[in-house]
Design a protein around this motif. Structure first.
Motif, short mmCIF file in Angstrom:
data_model
loop_
_atom_site.label_atom_id
_atom_site.label_comp_id
_atom_site.label_asym_id
_atom_site.label_seq_id
_atom_site.Cartn_x
_atom_site.Cartn_y
_atom_site.Cartn_z
N ALA A 122 -0.92 10.00 -8.21
CA ALA A 122 0.21 9.32 -8.85
C ALA A 122 0.94 8.50 -7.81
O ALA A 122 0.68 8.63 -6.60
CB ALA A 122 1.16 10.35 -9.49
N GLU A 123 1.85 7.67 -8.24
CA GLU A 123 2.58 6.80 -7.32
C GLU A 123 3.26 7.61 -6.22
O GLU A 123 3.27 7.20 -5.06
CB GLU A 123 3.64 6.00 -8.08
CG GLU A 123 3.07 4.91 -8.97
CD GLU A 123 2.47 3.76 -8.18
OE1 GLU A 123 2.89 3.56 -7.02
OE2 GLU A 123 1.59 3.06 -8.71
N THR A 125 2.39 10.52 -5.00
CA THR A 125 1.52 11.39 -4.20
C THR A 125 0.49 10.62 -3.38
O THR A 125 0.06 11.10 -2.34
CB THR A 125 0.78 12.39 -5.10
OG1 THR A 125 -0.01 11.67 -6.06
CG2 THR A 125 1.75 13.30 -5.81
N VAL A 126 0.08 9.45 -3.82
CA VAL A 126 -0.94 8.68 -3.10
C VAL A 126 -0.30 7.94 -1.94
O VAL A 126 0.62 7.14 -2.12
CB VAL A 126 -1.64 7.68 -4.05
CG1 VAL A 126 -2.57 6.76 -3.27
CG2 VAL A 126 -2.43 8.44 -5.11
N LYS A 127 -0.77 8.21 -0.72
CA LYS A 127 -0.19 7.63 0.49
C LYS A 127 -1.04 6.48 1.06
O LYS A 127 -0.57 5.73 1.90
CB LYS A 127 -0.04 8.70 1.57
CG LYS A 127 0.75 9.93 1.13
CD LYS A 127 2.17 9.59 0.77
CE LYS A 127 2.96 10.83 0.38
NZ LYS A 127 4.34 10.50 -0.06
N GLY A 128 -2.28 6.37 0.66
CA GLY A 128 -3.16 5.35 1.20
C GLY A 128 -2.82 3.95 0.70
O GLY A 128 -2.12 3.78 -0.31
N GLY A 150 -2.56 1.18 -13.53
CA GLY A 150 -1.99 2.47 -13.12
C GLY A 150 -2.98 3.41 -12.48
O GLY A 150 -2.63 4.56 -12.18
N LYS A 151 -4.21 2.95 -12.24
CA LYS A 151 -5.23 3.80 -11.64
C LYS A 151 -5.51 3.34 -10.21
O LYS A 151 -5.37 2.16 -9.88
CB LYS A 151 -6.52 3.75 -12.47
CG LYS A 151 -6.35 4.26 -13.89
CD LYS A 151 -7.65 4.11 -14.68
CE LYS A 151 -7.47 4.64 -16.11
NZ LYS A 151 -8.73 4.49 -16.89
N THR A 168 -8.61 10.80 -8.85
CA THR A 168 -7.93 11.70 -9.78
C THR A 168 -6.99 12.66 -9.06
O THR A 168 -5.99 13.08 -9.63
CB THR A 168 -8.96 12.52 -10.58
OG1 THR A 168 -9.78 13.26 -9.67
CG2 THR A 168 -9.83 11.62 -11.43
N GLN A 169 -7.30 13.02 -7.81
CA GLN A 169 -6.48 13.97 -7.06
C GLN A 169 -6.45 13.55 -5.59
O GLN A 169 -7.29 12.79 -5.13
CB GLN A 169 -7.07 15.39 -7.16
CG GLN A 169 -7.19 15.95 -8.57
CD GLN A 169 -7.92 17.28 -8.58
OE1 GLN A 169 -7.48 18.25 -7.98
NE2 GLN A 169 -9.05 17.33 -9.26
N THR A 170 -5.47 14.09 -4.87
CA THR A 170 -5.34 13.83 -3.45
C THR A 170 -5.50 15.14 -2.68
O THR A 170 -5.23 16.22 -3.20
CB THR A 170 -3.97 13.22 -3.10
OG1 THR A 170 -2.95 14.18 -3.39
CG2 THR A 170 -3.74 11.96 -3.90
#
Length: 640
Positions: A122-123, A125-128, A150-151, A168-170
């Motif tokens: 999600a916005e 949680t994703v750091k890359g 949004g993906k 889908t997950q981090t």
């Protein structure tokens, strides 16, 4: 005929090891047996006793998993850990229920790496960098990272082959972030597992350096051209990296009852007592829809236990490591408003413990608290000659191979609720204080100096530098091993593996080290082994480590030479930038950049490129840097 008592312990085995089942061509009357749990009458005397049920599906050091119930002969010498439970799915309340009463611990945990060990993409949680600007050229192909509708997408292209993955997950957010996802475009048919199962994707994001890189340590590390090819990924084996069956055990919080069936080795190896678990009874109560599938495994019809493929978003209490991963199911504690104290030992009517004298201690005992850590920070890694692991995340396994852990608890050094931050937060004096709580005779400067033969307060007088040296590959730094041992151990020195003395005195030859260990501690070593391991006895040990055929020794050597800041080491560090292993080149690049305060990318060097691609950038680096380094070489020895 009386059947022999089933085993209560045994050699470790995976759930794939299933007891043999013989079909008897005799019509037997089955009375009162439930579907999928039918038991034949005792076989005629001519059949071996070993064909009697119940069946032991798996054993680890202190856990036996039974399919058809725990045998009566075991129950006779055991105590039932019920009737209440704290390891069933219904016993867990989730971390939000803890927040009201434990606000401080909750707030600390909310920023802890455990919390973000696994999260939904999600916005927040994703750091890359998925802006679309970053492109990685690797092995003749290109990887790009973008967002759409949004993906978060990872697109790999080489020639006519195009693959697109949806994240889908981090995994993680401290030093790196790796990504889990499924293929949404590729050459395989739509029924292929790439489209249906979450697996670890091929590139991760290095947060400090703000760059994408190929992932490492998903399966054994291999030389560059033998590494898995992201553009033609493996479909099976140790490098396939299906997340559920290979990773999510310790990155998420599952009910412990599920984990006893999914990973009995991790759950049972360091349990404080011998446990017996009735898996079929547990599934019948908690996951009746899964009973038939696991029964086929128990009957030998399916080789792999289907529980290992349970996806975290469906079965876990939470993604990430949350409160009840350690405290176990605490719903009774929450609902009683704290009157019912959480238990640190598992309880269930399906769980039995071999009887021991005295009452069961289910509180914060030494063994119970350490077991909370020892359910995840365990496993097998490549090892140095003394038995400690060469790279991280199995700290408890290492700790149990060394000294002090009959008294020491993990939480004596690590606050489980507070994040460490990017660097170890304690000072050297605070580190020493942790040790002298027990080893009080070395608290005063004079006896410390007499023991260490180094001035008080110097690096050589620090307890951990000698007894827990930095030989473990961490996420982006070489960190301390958790195996506490003596620096005079012959196996490390006789194998020419990193020893505590030469980790500081990288410029000294091995005979200098041996002479001091003999003089100070009376240490003796096998001269034949030493001669075979050190072909040039006069050479600096640190430089010799860089020529080792052991990749881990070479990686530790780079870290030691960088810490030592010896100007004579620069040519050797530049050589390390051409190591056959990608992860070694990664550590070497970081170290060289720190020493020289420059970016090697400005010279066109990238650690993940092929040997041919590295050739010219390294030639340019040597031409510029070695000439500048020569005047410094004449200044003499390592200042340390």
């Amino acid at each position: 005929m009386t059947a022999p008592a089933p085993p209560t312990s045994g050699k470790r085995a995976g759930l794939g090891r299933v007891a043999a089942v013989v079909a008897v061509a005799v019509c037997l009357s089955v009375v009162g047996a439930a579907l999928l749990r039918r038991r034949p009458e005792p076989p005629p005397p001519s059949l071996p006793d070993s064909f009697l049920v119940p069946r032991s599906l798996a054993t680890s050091q202190h856990l036996t998993v039974w399919w058809d119930g725990v045998p009566a002969s075991v129950k006779q010498g055991a105590r039932e850990l019920g009737p209440d439970s704290n390891i069933h799915p219904a016993d867990y309340s989730g971390p939000e229920a803890c927040k009201q009463c434990h606000a401080r611990n909750y707030e600390s945990w909310a920023t802890h790496p455990h919390r973000w060990m696994n999260a939904k993409a999600a916005e927040e949680t994703v750091k890359g960098d998925f802006s679309g600007a970053a492109v990685v050229s690797y092995r003749g192909g290109q990887a790009a990272f973008s967002r759409r509708d949004g993906k978060f997408l990872m697109r790999l292209v080489r020639g006519d082959v195009r693959r697109t993955y949806e994240v889908t997950q981090t995994i993680g957010s401290r030093f790196y972030q790796y990504y889990i996802g499924r293929q949404v475009e590729g050459p395989e048919p739509r029924t292929h597992p790439f489209y249906t199962k979450d697996h670890v994707l091929h590139f991760g994001y290095w947060l400090d350096q703000k760059e994408w890189m190929p992932i490492v340590h998903v399966g054994p590390e291999l030389p560059e051209l033998e590494r898995p090819d992201p553009f033609a990924p493996p479909e099976r084996g140790r490098h396939y990296a299906e997340y559920a069956s290979g990773c999510n055990y310790c990155h998420t919080t599952f009910p412990m009852g599920d984990m006893l069936g999914r990973a009995p080795d991790k759950m049972g190896d360091y349990a404080p007592a011998a446990l017996h678990w009735s898996l079929s009874d547990y599934l019948r109560q908690t996951h009746p829809d899964q009973l038939a599938a696991v029964a086929e495994h128990a009957d030998g019809k399916v080789a792999i236990n289907p529980m290992t493929a349970w996806e975290a978003p469906h079965y876990a209490v939470t993604l990430g490591v949350s409160c009840e991963a350690c405290h176990l199911g605490s719903k009774a504690h929450v609902e009683s408003r704290g009157r019912a104290t959480p238990r640190f030992f598992p309880a269930s009517p399906h769980l039995f413990m071999e009887r021991e004298k005295g009452r069961l201690d289910d509180g914060r005992s030494h063994d119970n608290v350490n077991w909370a850590c020892g359910r995840c920070h365990v496993g097998n890694r490549p090892q140095f000659a003394a038995g400690m692991s060469t790279w991280n995340s199995v700290e408890y396994s290492d700790a149990m191979r060394g000294g002090c852990y009959s008294k020491l608890r993990c939480v004596d050094c690590h606050n489980p609720h507070k994040a460490l931050g990017p660097r170890w937060p304690l000072t050297a004096d605070q580190d020493d204080a942790l040790c002298v709580r027990c080893h009080s005779k070395f608290e005063a400067p004079a006896p410390r100096a007499a023991h260490t033969h180094h001035p008080a307060g110097s690096e050589g007088a620090r307890c951990m530098n000698c007894h827990m040296p930095r030989v473990n590959e961490g996420l982006q730094d070489v960190v301390r091993t958790h195996m506490i041992y003596s620096p005079t151990r012959p196996d490390m020195i006789e194998a020419n593996h990193p020893n505590a003395c030469n980790l500081c005195h990288t410029d000294r030859p091995i005979d200098w080290t041996l002479a001091r260990l003999k003089e100070w501690y009376g240490a003796k070593f096998d001269e034949g082994k030493v001669a075979a391991a050190y072909p040039d006895r006069a050479a600096p040990v640190g430089h010799g480590w860089l020529k080792s055929d052991n990749m881990a020794v070479r990686l530790v050597a780079v870290d030691a030479l960088v810490r030592g800041k010896d100007p004579k080491s620069l040519p050797h560090l530049l050589d390390a930038l051409d190591d056959p292993y990608l992860v070694n080149r990664q550590f070497a690049r970081k170290g060289v950049q720190e020493v020289l305060n420059l970016r090697l990318a400005d010279f066109g060097y990238r650690f993940y490129e092929t040997k041919e691609e590295r050739r010219q950038p390294l030639a340019d680096l040597r031409a510029r840097l070695l000439g500048a380094a020569r005047p410094s070489e004449e200044k003499g020895a390592n200042p340390r």
